[in-house]
Design a protein around this motif. Structure first.
Motif, PDB file in Angstrom:
ATOM      1  N   SER A 833     -13.517 -12.058  -5.708  1.00 16.62           N
ATOM      2  CA  SER A 833     -12.325 -12.311  -6.524  1.00 16.62           C
ATOM      3  C   SER A 833     -12.667 -13.061  -7.792  1.00 16.62           C
ATOM      4  O   SER A 833     -12.137 -12.767  -8.886  1.00 16.62           O
ATOM      5  CB  SER A 833     -11.303 -13.117  -5.710  1.00 16.62           C
ATOM      6  OG  SER A 833     -10.863 -12.386  -4.582  1.00 16.62           O
ATOM      7  N   SER A 856      -6.160 -13.417  -1.571  1.00 17.63           N
ATOM      8  CA  SER A 856      -5.359 -12.644  -2.519  1.00 17.63           C
ATOM      9  C   SER A 856      -5.783 -12.946  -3.940  1.00 17.63           C
ATOM     10  O   SER A 856      -6.207 -14.065  -4.262  1.00 17.63           O
ATOM     11  CB  SER A 856      -3.874 -12.972  -2.348  1.00 17.63           C
ATOM     12  OG  SER A 856      -3.633 -14.348  -2.592  1.00 17.63           O
ATOM     13  N   PRO A 860      -5.237  -5.325  -8.850  1.00 20.75           N
ATOM     14  CA  PRO A 860      -4.645  -4.329  -7.948  1.00 20.75           C
ATOM     15  C   PRO A 860      -5.655  -3.417  -7.284  1.00 20.75           C
ATOM     16  O   PRO A 860      -5.362  -2.840  -6.235  1.00 20.75           O
ATOM     17  CB  PRO A 860      -3.706  -3.539  -8.858  1.00 20.75           C
ATOM     18  CG  PRO A 860      -4.314  -3.666 -10.225  1.00 20.75           C
ATOM     19  CD  PRO A 860      -4.940  -5.033 -10.280  1.00 20.75           C
ATOM     20  N   ASP A 861      -6.828  -3.239  -7.873  1.00 21.35           N
ATOM     21  CA  ASP A 861      -7.772  -2.286  -7.293  1.00 21.35           C
ATOM     22  C   ASP A 861      -8.314  -2.812  -5.976  1.00 21.35           C
ATOM     23  O   ASP A 861      -8.799  -3.957  -5.895  1.00 21.35           O
ATOM     24  CB  ASP A 861      -8.923  -2.052  -8.259  1.00 21.35           C
ATOM     25  CG  ASP A 861      -8.447  -1.428  -9.563  1.00 21.35           C
ATOM     26  OD1 ASP A 861      -7.430  -0.703  -9.512  1.00 21.35           O
ATOM     27  OD2 ASP A 861      -9.067  -1.682 -10.609  1.00 21.35           O
ATOM     28  N   PRO A 862      -8.232  -1.997  -4.911  1.00 23.99           N
ATOM     29  CA  PRO A 862      -8.754  -2.453  -3.618  1.00 23.99           C
ATOM     30  C   PRO A 862     -10.283  -2.485  -3.642  1.00 23.99           C
ATOM     31  O   PRO A 862     -10.925  -1.737  -4.383  1.00 23.99           O
ATOM     32  CB  PRO A 862      -8.247  -1.395  -2.642  1.00 23.99           C
ATOM     33  CG  PRO A 862      -8.094  -0.178  -3.472  1.00 23.99           C
ATOM     34  CD  PRO A 862      -7.688  -0.638  -4.842  1.00 23.99           C
ATOM     35  N   ALA A 890      -7.287  -4.199   3.437  1.00 20.88           N
ATOM     36  CA  ALA A 890      -6.720  -4.639   2.162  1.00 20.88           C
ATOM     37  C   ALA A 890      -5.373  -3.970   1.984  1.00 20.88           C
ATOM     38  O   ALA A 890      -5.146  -2.841   2.436  1.00 20.88           O
ATOM     39  CB  ALA A 890      -7.652  -4.298   1.004  1.00 20.88           C
ATOM     40  N   ARG A 891      -4.474  -4.683   1.327  1.00 20.86           N
ATOM     41  CA  ARG A 891      -3.143  -4.137   1.066  1.00 20.86           C
ATOM     42  C   ARG A 891      -2.670  -4.600  -0.296  1.00 20.86           C
ATOM     43  O   ARG A 891      -3.115  -5.624  -0.811  1.00 20.86           O
ATOM     44  CB  ARG A 891      -2.144  -4.581   2.140  1.00 20.86           C
ATOM     45  CG  ARG A 891      -1.825  -6.062   2.102  1.00 20.86           C
ATOM     46  CD  ARG A 891      -0.761  -6.434   3.123  1.00 20.86           C
ATOM     47  NE  ARG A 891      -0.399  -7.850   3.056  1.00 20.86           N
ATOM     48  CZ  ARG A 891      -1.004  -8.818   3.696  1.00 20.86           C
ATOM     49  NH1 ARG A 891      -2.046  -8.544   4.510  1.00 20.86           N
ATOM     50  NH2 ARG A 891      -0.588 -10.067   3.575  1.00 20.86           N
ATOM     51  N   ALA A 892      -1.789  -3.784  -0.875  1.00 22.50           N
ATOM     52  CA  ALA A 892      -1.196  -4.181  -2.160  1.00 22.50           C
ATOM     53  C   ALA A 892      -0.083  -5.179  -1.908  1.00 22.50           C
ATOM     54  O   ALA A 892       0.677  -5.077  -0.944  1.00 22.50           O
ATOM     55  CB  ALA A 892      -0.647  -2.943  -2.873  1.00 22.50           C
ATOM     56  N   GLU A 893       0.023  -6.150  -2.790  1.00 26.51           N
ATOM     57  CA  GLU A 893       1.078  -7.160  -2.688  1.00 26.51           C
ATOM     58  C   GLU A 893       1.454  -7.597  -4.083  1.00 26.51           C
ATOM     59  O   GLU A 893       0.643  -8.196  -4.804  1.00 26.51           O
ATOM     60  CB  GLU A 893       0.593  -8.349  -1.862  1.00 26.51           C
ATOM     61  CG  GLU A 893       1.709  -9.340  -1.562  1.00 26.51           C
ATOM     62  CD  GLU A 893       1.252 -10.430  -0.615  1.00 26.51           C
ATOM     63  OE1 GLU A 893       0.846 -11.493  -1.098  1.00 26.51           O
ATOM     64  OE2 GLU A 893       1.282 -10.196   0.610  1.00 26.51           O
ATOM     65  N   LYS A 897      -3.462  -7.663  -4.881  1.00 27.81           N
ATOM     66  CA  LYS A 897      -3.857  -7.148  -3.562  1.00 27.81           C
ATOM     67  C   LYS A 897      -4.187  -8.324  -2.667  1.00 27.81           C
ATOM     68  O   LYS A 897      -4.345  -9.476  -3.123  1.00 27.81           O
ATOM     69  CB  LYS A 897      -5.068  -6.236  -3.680  1.00 27.81           C
ATOM     70  CG  LYS A 897      -6.352  -6.956  -4.084  1.00 27.81           C
ATOM     71  CD  LYS A 897      -7.514  -6.004  -4.104  1.00 27.81           C
ATOM     72  CE  LYS A 897      -8.817  -6.734  -4.481  1.00 27.81           C
ATOM     73  NZ  LYS A 897      -8.793  -7.295  -5.839  1.00 27.81           N
TER      74      LYS A 897
END
Length: 913
Positions: A833, A856, A860-862, A890-893, A897
């Motif tokens: 990150s 987090s 946005p890219d996983p 991984a998930r978008a939030e 992400k």
């Protein structure tokens, strides 16, 4: 004066006068005019002397009835200056009888043909007054000499034989000839003086009466109808031969008897009542059909009666006609019998036309034939038909399983219960009537005790009960479909009812064939429905999880028996980070194909949910798979769906829907007690329908899917359902949703009780569709679940700080055994990150059944895992996470992400492969 019939043996010479006493005896009453005064020298009342031979005899006065109005006559001209009849006197009356129809005029002549007496009726008939004729010869009224000779010969014949009869013709006062019918009789007074009494009647009136009498005689004697004449005492005065033969008595034996004395009592009472009614009211009774009495002829009779009156209105009695209508009645009865049978067939067809339940069809068949065709009925079906199984391929024998599913009877009692117990298993001997009909499909008509003992097997209690009920006739008829006997219809008659005949057997076979087709359709439907339900149940969740922070209850109700199963489904999917996905969907259509499509669609949603996609993105991906998920190449997928994700850690609910019923949210009131955990009561609260972008149904497209994120208060209740719960034929969808909100706003003992309360409010008039209901009580995680989180700057120092925070937190929670692995994996993810993101970095730890670590960042890219070569210095971080973590993803939030991983707690480690 006396009459003689033997010529003129005692007659005196014509022209000789009688004694005064004899002439006085001929005077019978006053003349219409004033009586003449006696001559001088003779007192009133003294008998006059006999006139000399050359003088006319004194006139005789005879009082005749006045003819009624309408009879052809010529009224006499009044005497000059003479008075007419006094009103109300003997000459002024209106009573009518046959003598008024045929007016008879009387004249008295002496033997010389001179008029001695000329009656008022003669005056009216010919117009000659007595004053002008008395003392004159009757020859003067005869128009021609030939008639004069005939009249003189008639007078001489009367003097010789005492009477004469024949036609005559006289001239009236106007000179016109009048044809008459004459009767001449010889009269002799007390002194032996002969006179001639002439009775004259108009020939036309006499001919008319004779013609009417001839018609009457011909009608009375030759008519094929029975004719009777009864007096006012309702006693026969005349009957014709036809009626005598009908009653079995001679015509002369009827005279003087009443109907009750000539017919049996039961038949006579009804006829006598009709006769009295007609005699009393005068209203005729026409064509009343009665059963013939048990006499010479039996069958049915049509009777008609009318009252008879004379011309003056006096009641003379009644007349009646009787016609044998046995053939007509039987023909009408046969037509009516056929009409009733056809009506029964049509009625039965309409009653079972929309039924797809074999038990109900069997009961309708049994009830349709009682009591119109039979007294007792039973419908026996193969067990395969009742349960929707395949028909047996082999022939039927005593091992064939039969169930008595339809029964009806005209009475109740223990014997009926034994013979017609519904649901009873039926056994039979192979050589019995039931066995033969099952094998051959040929119906049988059984009569008598010997044949009835052969219905099932010797000693069958049902047959003993039938004997006790008085059953004497039975039909055993096969129920057939596709050329296979699928059951039996047994109908029986008891008591005094007439036994079955061949017509009854043919009709029952026709009815059974129609029922057989309906029963086979019900069997096929039950088989398909059972297969669809089985498939549907296997595709629905077999076990619904209870995730952290969420209490779930659900109900699934298949469509009613009048429709096929639908494509409704629901699902509860655990997601990483103790999050939960709640799904409810509905595939358009019914049947096996809809159920199969539902299974494919549910699988696709679960697979995409494992990728931890946002609700709107997940629905978009499902829509893109629509062509592959459709029921066939020529049929497009059309389905609705609502997808919600709840995160108990943040108390946030993200929802998106594709043309589905909107969810309902119930928020506890401010004064409500502290929300309880799983299994506790629901306090109720304020409900609302979530206002979400509708989205297009899956497979339609053209409308983008949008997600809405909500902050959910602790203990809120979320309700997801399909349209079968809230839609009805005659009400708007808003009415059903409002009813759902009203029910859920009330307090309930548990979330399961809330489900039952919702189902209890479904309207009877709703569409017979499947119903899927999913209730979820949303909490903020389990009580005492440790959670920690931090926000770190996107700087290189963030990596070491994250390791220190993780080490300290795990030591505080008492899980130091997880520290080394957790520090290593956290440092790898935070390093990624820091390297690629330029905004703050979030770190969150949750200790539940596993240790969940979430990193987090706003990128946005996983992350993408790659295999590093031996010489590469980097690229091994995600590989370490995959190898050392129990699970990761991984998930978008929001705009960024979340990368997460889980570690098992000490003692819960999975076995090494």
């Amino acid at each position: 004066m006396s009459s003689t019939g033997n010529g003129g043996g005692g007659a005196r010479r014509a022209g000789s006068g009688g004694s005064a006493a004899a002439r006085a005896r001929l005077r019978r009453g006053p003349r219409p005019a004033q009586p003449p005064q006696p001559p001088a020298g003779r007192r009133r009342g003294e008998a006059p002397d006999a006139p000399p031979p050359d003088q006319a005899a004194p006139p005789l006065v005879v009082v005749d009835a006045v003819p009624p109005v309408g009879i052809r006559s010529r009224p006499g001209r009044p005497f000059p200056g003479g008075p007419g009849p006094e009103p109300g006197g003997p000459g002024d009356h209106n009573e009518g009888n046959l003598l008024d129809v045929v007016k008879v005029a009387i004249a008295i002549l002496d033997t010389a043909g001179r008029v001695v007496l000329w009656s008022p009726a003669a005056e009216e008939l010919l117009g000659w007054p007595s004053e002008l004729l008395v003392g004159r010869r009757i020859d003067e009224l005869i128009p021609d000499e030939e008639q004069v000779g005939r009249i003189r010969a008639a007078i001489q014949d009367t003097l010789r034989h005492g009477r004469w009869a024949g036609p005559a013709e006289l001239r009236d006062r106007d000179g016109a000839p009048v044809a008459l019918d004459a009767r001449i009789s010889l009269l002799v007074d007390g002194d032996g003086t002969p006179f001639l009494q002439v009775n004259l009647a108009e020939a036309g009136a006499v001919r008319a009466v004779e013609r009417d009498l001839a018609v009457r005689d011909a009608l009375f004697e030759q008519s094929p109808l029975g004719i009777a004449i009864l007096d006012t005492d309702l006693r026969y005065t005349a009957v014709n031969q036809t009626l005598a033969e009908m009653n079995g008595m001679a015509t002369e034996d009827h005279v003087g008897l009443t109907t009750g004395e000539t017919l049996p009592e039961r038949a006579a009472d009804e006829i006598t009542a009709i006769q009295r009614q007609v005699l009393a009211t005068g209203e005729p009774v026409i064509d009343v059909t009665l059963a013939s009495p048990v006499t010479a002829r039996s069958g049915y009779r049509s009777i008609s009666y009318s009252r008879m009156t004379d011309r003056a209105g006096r009641v003379l009695g009644i007349s009646g006609t009787v016609m044998d209508v046995t053939e007509r009645y039987r023909a009408v009865a046969k037509v009516e019998h056929a009409r009733r049978r056809l009506s029964l067939l049509n009625e039965f067809g309409s009653r079972v036309g929309d039924l797809l339940d074999a038990s109900r069809i069997a009961q309708e068949l049994a009830g349709a034939v009682v009591p119109r065709l039979t007294d007792h009925s039973a419908v026996i079906l193969l067990q395969a038909v009742a349960h929707g199984d395949d028909l047996p391929r082999h022939g039927h024998d005593r091992r064939t399983s039969l169930l008595q599913l339809g029964t009806a009877s005209v009475q109740d009692g223990p014997e009926v219960e034994v013979m017609l117990r519904r649901g009873a298993r039926i056994t039979f001997a192979e050589d019995s009537a039931c066995g033969r009909v099952l094998r051959t499909g040929v119906p049988e008509l059984l009569s008598g005790a010997d044949q009835l003992d052969d219905v099932t097997y010797p000693g069958d209690p049902k047959m003993q009960a039938a004997h006790d009920l008085g059953v004497h006739s039975m039909l055993v008829v096969p129920l057939r479909a596709r050329g296979i006997v699928i059951g039996l219809l047994l109908v029986s008659r008891a008591g005094y009812r007439e036994g079955f005949d061949r017509d009854d057997l043919a009709f029952t076979v026709e009815l059974a064939d129609r029922a057989g087709s309906s029963l086979d359709n019900a069997r096929l439907y039950a088989r398909e429905r059972t297969a669809a339900l089985t498939l549907q149940r296997t595709l629905l969740p077999q076990q619904v999880p209870q995730p952290t922070g969420v209490e779930v209850a659900y109900r699934y109700v298949p469509g009613s028996s009048g429709t096929e199963v639908g494509g409704d489904w629901f699902d509860v999917i655990p997601l990483p980070g103790d999050r939960t996905a709640l799904v409810v969907g509905d595939v358009m259509g019914h049947g096996l194909r809809a159920a199969a499509t539902m299974g494919r669609l549910r699988t696709a949603v679960r697979v995409l949910a494992a990728l931890d996609l946002p609700p709107d993105v997940l629905l978009r991906h499902v829509h893109e798979l629509a062509d592959d998920l459709a029921q066939g190449p020529d049929e497009a997928l059309l389905a609705t769906c609502v997808y919600a994700v709840f995160d108990p850690a943040t108390a946030r609910l993200t929802v998106a829907k594709a043309g589905h019923i909107p969810p309902v949210l119930i928020v506890p009131g401010e004064g409500a007690e502290e929300p309880t955990r799983n299994g506790g009561p629901l306090p109720g609260g304020a409900g609302r329908i979530l206002d979400l972008p509708s989205g297009a149904p899956l497979g339609v497209g053209g409308v983008p899917f949008e997600a809405v994120e909500l902050k959910i208060p602790e203990g809120s209740l979320l309700a997801l359902c399909t349209d079968g719960l809230v839609e009805s034929r005659d009400k708007d969808l808003d009415v059903g949703l409002g009813r759902l909100v009203t029910v859920l706003q009330q307090p309930h003992a548990s979330i399961q009780a809330a489900c039952e309360a919702v189902l209890d409010t479904m309207e009877q008039g709703r569409e017979p569709d499947d119903v899927a209901l999913l209730l979820a009580r949303l909490g903020h995680g389990q009580a005492g679940t440790p959670t920690a989180g931090w926000t770190l700057p996107a700087e290189p120092t963030a990596v070491s700080r994250a390791r220190r925070l993780v080490r300290a937190t795990l030591a505080e929670w008492g899980v130091e055994a997880l520290t080394d692995t957790a520090e290593l994996l956290v440092s790898e993810l935070v390093t990624n990150s820091v390297r690629y993101a330029s905004a703050p970095i979030g770190v969150r730890l949750t200790l539940g059944e596993t240790l969940v670590v979430e990193i987090s960042d706003p990128l946005p890219d996983p992350p993408r895992e790659r295999h590093a070569a031996e010489a590469d210095e980097g690229g091994r971080g995600l590989e370490l996470v995959r190898r050392l973590a129990l699970r990761w993803g991984a998930r978008a939030e929001g705009m960024g992400k979340v990368v997460w991983f889980e570690q098992p707690l000490p003692g819960n480690e999975p076995d090494e492969p």
